[in-house]
Design an enzyme around this catalytic site. Structure first.
Site, PDB file in Angstrom:
ATOM      1  N   GLU A  83      -9.324  -3.275  32.852  1.00 53.10           N
ATOM      2  CA  GLU A  83     -10.654  -2.669  32.967  1.00 53.10           C
ATOM      3  C   GLU A  83     -11.481  -2.973  31.718  1.00 53.10           C
ATOM      4  O   GLU A  83     -10.987  -2.922  30.598  1.00 53.10           O
ATOM      5  CB  GLU A  83     -10.554  -1.153  33.145  1.00 53.10           C
ATOM      6  CG  GLU A  83     -11.928  -0.481  33.248  1.00 53.10           C
ATOM      7  CD  GLU A  83     -11.849   0.965  33.687  1.00 53.10           C
ATOM      8  OE1 GLU A  83     -11.427   1.191  34.844  1.00 53.10           O
ATOM      9  OE2 GLU A  83     -12.189   1.859  32.882  1.00 53.10           O
TER      10      GLU A  83
ATOM     11  N   GLY B 174     -18.378   9.994  39.662  1.00 55.72           N
ATOM     12  CA  GLY B 174     -18.963   9.726  38.358  1.00 55.72           C
ATOM     13  C   GLY B 174     -19.036  10.959  37.488  1.00 55.72           C
ATOM     14  O   GLY B 174     -18.903  12.095  37.951  1.00 55.72           O
TER      15      GLY B 174
END
Length: 600
Positions: free
Chosen positions: A21, A112
């Protein structure tokens, strides 16, 4: 390709797999440095990478650019994060369209975090409240086109104190259409394994990738776990206490701890893992090396350059050498082509290259960084010294190459520096290679048990006064061909035809000869516009009336760009004999100067 298909293939073959990532950096130079790092880490063989999405789309443009670049320039299968935070449906539609257009087939759908400065998460008008809603929307709009991943929380989501309900919410996301789960970071492996068991018990059958974070420093660990109140076993705190002020020791501990975690995953039958790199390279590389997971060259380097992972370029296996150090510009300027060279060259050389704009002619560095690196040259010797320093590795970049020279140039580094000091300003090169094994650490590429070859190649700017001299030298060696052109288009060559000249090729068992890198006049003429325009970009960092700007623009307007190929790949030193007398003369001159100085 969809990540879920890659994971299923790896599991069917019973082999280990891993992914990385990255997050979008905050500065242009940080972005360029991360691209360089991503290219290096591509050699570590990740099954895919993912790129994070700022809260409310704060980094949306950069995220989509990074995804497109990773796919097309570095050949990395990429997953794009997408969140619900401050994202109305129109923004989500734009993001999904951009992902599809660049060939990305993978989305990590997230609710989120709250935007910066906001304590609690709130949905926006015309937006979604849960990742489940986002997953369902993507499936409705795009069917099976995207592989959709969702986040799993082994410790439970920080906003949901009921762990059992949190698990049921995860199942809802999977039932809505998610293909796999990537967990948030954790430091208690047994807790993760229990989480997997509980997922299976309630009918979640998709792959679950554990997310691991190699600890980099003590305070960094405390900061990271504060975001989600992660549990860290007391043994880890006890181990870190005596070394917490020694960052090198903490990094080493983090590497070894992550290796322990991964081996525990394997014992439990979990073959894959996801590394939160925090845009760092060293720990990830060492972890994979110590686990003997770094793949062989034939798995990660089918060609000397990274093939683009877009369906449009699927058959592309030939590129001109001129963009060797500016691959993204080449991708950008050929993105509208209907077809790409497929080894026979043919008509795919004929489409016009795109116009110069945007990224294609940028210096890759902010002005202040350029000034720090290149100073204010006022003479040709000043500029020649900068080029020589770059060749020796003591300068980070030049306008034509924002990264350090490839490892293959190590054998010619000193000669490159020497001819730059003579005023031949080199921007591209490769040494001759006569049948290196395709597994060779530096020169190798392509399938195993093959052999690769290269013709010696040089490309440089040359003053008009010296051009005739170098052409006379070239005329004495029938093995040398060249193209030379100035900004105005005055073109000279000794090539007998305009057909491509292969400068790298490979011979592999059971295959035709592969010729992936070429020199040919049409591409060279397209490249020369970009090459000369970079002088202008350099000049723009100075006042127009300054000596530096005048010097650089004089070179741009009057010098020639020349490329030279020595076609006898068995003659490693052949191309350098064009310069040997001058180099010897320069050495003799410096010796005489030294003697005179000593006598004084």
């Amino acid at each position: 390709m969809k990540v879920i298909d890659k994971i299923k293939k790896a599991e069917a073959e019973n082999r280990f797999f891993w992914s990385f990532e990255y997050f979008p950096p905050k500065t242009p130079q940080g972005v360029q440095n991360l691209y360089d790092r991503m290219e290096r880490m591509q050699r570590l063989g990740p099954e895919f990478i993912d790129v994070t999405w700022g809260a409310g789309g704060t980094s949306s443009e950069l995220t989509t650019e990074m995804v497109a670049t990773a796919q097309s320039v570095y050949g990395l299968e990429t997953m794009m994060h997408l969140t619900c935070t401050n994202m109305e449906v129109s923004k989500i539609d734009t993001a999904l369209k951009a992902a599809k257009e660049c060939g990305c087939q993978n989305i990590l759908a997230l609710r989120g975090d709250p935007p910066k400065g906001q304590l609690n998460w709130e949905s926006c008008e015309n937006g979604f409240s849960h990742a489940e809603d986002l997953v369902r929307y993507i499936r409705k709009q795009y069917g099976d086109y995207f592989c959709i991943a969702v986040a799993g929380h082994p410790e439970g989501h920080i906003d949901n104190p009921d762990k059992e309900d949190d698990l049921l919410q995860l199942k809802k996301k999977v039932d809505a259409g998610a293909d796999l789960i990537v967990t948030q970071l954790f430091f208690d492996v047994e807790m993760f394994l229990d989480f997997v068991k509980r997922c299976r018990d309630i009918g979640i059958t998709c792959p679950i990738l554990p997310g691991v974070l190699p600890i980099q420093n003590y305070n960094g660990l405390k900061r990271v776990i504060s975001f989600n109140n992660n549990h860290v076993p007391q043994k880890i705190w006890d181990d870190l206490e005596p070394i917490k002020d020694d960052d090198a020791a903490v990094k080493e501990y983090g590497i070894n701890l992550t290796i322990e975690f991964i081996r525990r995953f394997w014992e439990a039958g979990i073959l894959g893992f996801h590394i939160y790199t925090f845009n760092l390279e060293r720990s990830t590389r060492i972890i994979l090396e110590r686990l003997n997971l770094v793949p062989s060259l034939d798995q990660i380097k089918p060609l000397p350059w990274n093939p683009a992972l877009t369906s449009k370029r699927a058959k592309e296996n030939v590129r001109p050498i001129f963009w060797k150090n500016r691959t993204k510009s080449y991708i950008q300027r050929t993105e509208t082509w209907d077809e790409f060279p497929n080894g026979r060259w043919g008509d795919s050389r004929s489409p016009a290259f795109g116009e110069l704009d945007g990224w294609g002619v940028s210096l890759k560095y902010p002005t202040t960084e350029c000034l720090n690196m290149w100073g204010k040259p006022e003479t040709i010797d000043d500029i020649a010294l900068l080029f020589a320093k770059y060749c020796k590795g003591s300068l980070a970049g030049i306008p034509w190459s924002a990264q350090q020279l490839d490892a293959e140039t190590e054998t010619i580094r000193q000669r490159l520096a020497a001819i730059n000091l003579l005023g031949y300003l080199t921007i591209n090169s490769q040494p001759a290679v006569n049948g290196a094994k395709s597994s060779h650490k530096i020169y190798g590429w392509g399938p195993k048990d093959g052999y690769v070859f290269q013709k010696a190649y040089l490309e440089f700017f040359i003053s008009p006064e010296r051009l005739d001299d170098i052409i006379k030298k070239i005329s004495k060696d029938p093995q040398v061909t060249y193209f030379a052109v100035n900004r105005q288009g005055d073109f000279r060559t000794n090539a007998q035809s305009d057909q491509p000249n292969a400068v790298t090729w490979g011979v592999f068992p059971g295959k035709e000869i592969v010729q992936p890198t070429i020199v040919e006049p049409m591409a060279f003429m397209a490249w020369k516009d970009e090459a000369f325009e970079l002088w202008n970009e350099w000049a723009h960092i100075y006042d127009r009336e300054s000596p530096s700007a005048k010097l650089i623009l004089d070179i741009a307007n009057n010098w020639y760009l020349i490329n030279i190929v020595h076609n006898d790949f068995q003659d490693e030193g052949g191309i350098w004999r064009l310069f040997d007398l001058e180099i010897d003369g320069e050495i003799s001159r410096k010796l005489r100067q030294s003697l005179v100085s000593a006598q004084r």
